[in-house]
Design a protein around this motif. Structure first.
Motif, short mmCIF file in Angstrom:
data_model
loop_
_atom_site.label_atom_id
_atom_site.label_comp_id
_atom_site.label_asym_id
_atom_site.label_seq_id
_atom_site.Cartn_x
_atom_site.Cartn_y
_atom_site.Cartn_z
N GLY A 281 48.12 -31.70 125.46
CA GLY A 281 47.22 -30.88 124.40
C GLY A 281 45.81 -31.35 124.36
N TRP A 282 45.67 -32.94 124.56
CA TRP A 282 44.14 -33.33 124.60
C TRP A 282 43.55 -32.80 125.91
N GLU A 283 44.13 -32.51 126.66
CA GLU A 283 43.89 -32.02 127.95
C GLU A 283 42.93 -30.52 127.52
N LYS A 284 43.97 -29.84 127.06
CA LYS A 284 43.57 -28.30 126.86
C LYS A 284 42.51 -28.43 125.63
N VAL A 285 42.49 -29.31 124.78
CA VAL A 285 41.49 -29.31 123.69
C VAL A 285 40.07 -29.40 124.40
N ASN A 286 40.16 -30.49 125.60
CA ASN A 286 38.70 -30.41 126.11
C ASN A 286 38.47 -29.47 126.88
N GLN A 287 39.53 -29.09 127.86
CA GLN A 287 39.36 -27.98 128.76
C GLN A 287 38.97 -26.55 128.28
N SER A 326 48.91 -23.01 119.05
CA SER A 326 49.90 -23.42 120.10
C SER A 326 50.88 -24.31 119.56
N PHE A 327 51.69 -24.71 120.48
CA PHE A 327 52.76 -25.87 120.12
C PHE A 327 52.05 -27.23 120.17
N LEU A 328 50.94 -27.21 120.93
CA LEU A 328 50.02 -28.40 121.07
C LEU A 328 49.34 -28.67 119.87
N GLU A 329 48.91 -27.62 119.24
CA GLU A 329 48.18 -27.67 118.00
C GLU A 329 48.94 -27.90 116.69
N ALA A 330 50.23 -27.49 116.73
CA ALA A 330 51.18 -27.75 115.59
C ALA A 330 51.67 -29.12 115.53
N SER A 331 51.82 -29.49 116.81
CA SER A 331 52.39 -30.96 117.00
C SER A 331 51.38 -31.69 116.49
N ALA A 332 50.11 -31.74 116.93
CA ALA A 332 48.95 -32.65 116.68
C ALA A 332 48.94 -32.61 115.02
N TYR A 333 48.91 -31.40 114.34
CA TYR A 333 48.90 -31.47 112.88
C TYR A 333 50.04 -32.06 112.23
#
Ligand SMILES: [Fe+2]
Length: 476
Positions: A281-287, A326-333
């Motif tokens: 997720g962090w990779e996607k946020v930055n990319q 995304s799932f990545l954002e949902a998990s971070a929240y």
């Protein structure tokens, strides 16, 4: 002498023919507001031009004709190449990102192809009940109709990506919230029967024949379409077999996470703090430089949301479930909020189990088909998400709202086969059993005839152009 199975096949044939007409017509209703130029543009690798959906859903039925209709002559080799999606078994095909790189077949030719397939199919369906392999054929036609309903929903996602508020959608007014829905529901653990209870391809073993032949369906009545669908007790192979799982006691949000709540996460620096994110997720946020859900825009120091109706200040959308995350954002929240995402078994229990009855129901509200006041699905024609509390009648036994409709909800479960899984259709569900996450419940773009509480949708964790939101869970 007419055997019982021949009678059943004749009834199924009539019902399937009716369902076929309705489903095929719906696809054309969805694209009706498009201009000719809109049909061929591909705005991203993950979306497909509307022309492709129109042709591909017809291609699916042409493969049925090729296999089962004696003497059927292939319409065009070029069309087989252009309109195949991912089926290795049907030979070479255009790569997905290239679907928008050619102007032929034209839209007119594609519609002609569609009409040809429809004419052939209606004759074919009419003749099926005489055949020994009638049941196999009806099951594959039934699958083709479910497949088409999946593409109807994809069309909504893709048209949104292509045109958003430039698309002249036939929008009905959204209902208002009837109650404040807050807090978490407590759900008792123990043994739970996860999945769909039917056994064979599309039909419960030992069920009586589906609809009586004289069933009266009014044209265009979505309720009757649902009745037709339920007559076959269809479920995908990936929802089966039902099996026992053990759940700990848990808590689950009574409502999906709202835009206002998600905005708090953003304001607290959620997209700038690695602590909340999975590594991917962090990779996607930055990319991708993610700062907000898809379709959120920053204007004059304010976040705004664009949808089919226009560009809205967040103030007007505070109480609506967040979507296009995304799932990545949902998990971070969820981590930031001190919670987690539910597993799909937790989600299904909260959505379908009735403690007073001691059993599962088809839907959160019971076994009645989804209607106008129970859930926000495609037939409501809102073309958007309804505010939390707008569908109190659709509440589950545990007091959870809007589990069916509005937004697909991410779960933490990997999309993998249930124990005892048996593939019923080649290359349909089982070839995707790696690397994806399960979403539950359907969205405002899901046809009523297509959803049930055991339905397992699946997408890759980073995807967010579909209508995906979430609710959180917590250990008790
Ligand atoms: Fe497809």
């Amino acid at each position: 002498m007419t055997s019982e199975s021949q009678v059943a096949a004749a009834i199924d044939t009539r019902s399937i023919a009716d369902l076929y007409q309705r489903v095929r017509a719906r696809t054309l209703e969805i694209v009706a507001p498009l201009e000719i130029e809109d049909y061929v543009v591909q705005t991203a690798e993950f979306m497909s031009p509307p022309r492709w959906h129109i042709g591909h859903t017809s291609w699916f039925f042409e493969t049925v004709l090729q296999k089962y209709q004696f003497g059927y002559k292939t319409y065009s080799q070029d069309f087989l190449f252009y309109f195949n999606s991912y089926y290795e078994g049907f030979g070479a095909r255009i790569e997905r990102p290239k679907r928008g790189t050619r102007s032929r077949p034209t839209v007119r030719e594609t519609l002609r192809y569609r009409k040809h397939v429809d004419e052939e199919m209606s004759q074919f369906i009419g003749s099926v009940s005489e055949r020994d392999d009638a049941e196999t054929i009806l099951a594959i036609v039934r699958l083709g109709l479910e497949h088409e309903m999946q593409h109807q929903e994809l069309l909504v996602y893709d048209i949104k990506h292509l045109l958003c508020d430039q698309f002249d959608a036939p929008i009905s007014p959204a209902p208002h919230s009837q109650e404040n829905v807050n807090g978490m529901a407590e759900v008792e653990g123990g043994l739970f029967e996860l999945g769909y209870a039917g056994t064979s391809a599309g039909k419960d073993a030992g069920d009586p024949p589906a609809l009586p032949p004289q069933h009266g369906c009014r044209a265009g009545d979505p309720g009757s379409m649902r009745a037709l669908q339920r007559a076959f007790h269809f479920a995908f192979d990936n929802e089966k077999p039902q099996h026992t799982v053990f759940l700990q006691d848990f808590l689950i949000d009574r409502a999906p996470v709202r835009n206002s709540e998600y905005l708090e996460f953003m304001k607290a620096g959620g997209y700038q703090d690695f602590r909340w994110w999975h590594s991917a997720g962090w990779e996607k946020v930055n990319q991708e430089q993610w700062q907000a859900p898809l379709y959120w825009e920053f204007h004059d120091r304010e976040w705004m949301i664009r949808d089919f109706a226009g560009l809205h200040p967040i103030e007007d959308k505070r109480n609506e479930p967040v979507s296009h995350v995304s799932f990545l954002e949902a998990s971070a929240y969820a981590k930031w909020a001190g919670k987690r995402l539910p597993t799909e078994a937790e989600w299904e229990k909260a959505a379908s189990f009735s403690p007073p009855l001691g059993s599962k129901q088809d839907f959160p509200w019971g076994d009645d088909e989804p209607g106008q006041t129970k859930a926000n699905l495609f037939e409501n024609q809102l073309w958007t998400i309804a505010p939390v509390g707008a569908f109190s009648e659709g509440c589950s036994s545990y007091g959870c709202h809007q589990m069916i409709g509005d937004v697909w909800e991410w779960t933490t479960s990997d999309y993998s086969p249930y124990p005892g899984f048996k593939s019923e259709f080649d290359e349909y569900n089982d070839k995707w059993f790696v690397g994806q996450k399960v979403l539950r419940g359907g969205s405002f773009a899901t046809p009523r005839a297509h959803i049930r509480s055991t339905y397992r949708n699946f997408f890759y964790p980073h995807e967010r152009w579909m209508i995906g939101g979430f609710r959180c869970a917590k250990d008790a």
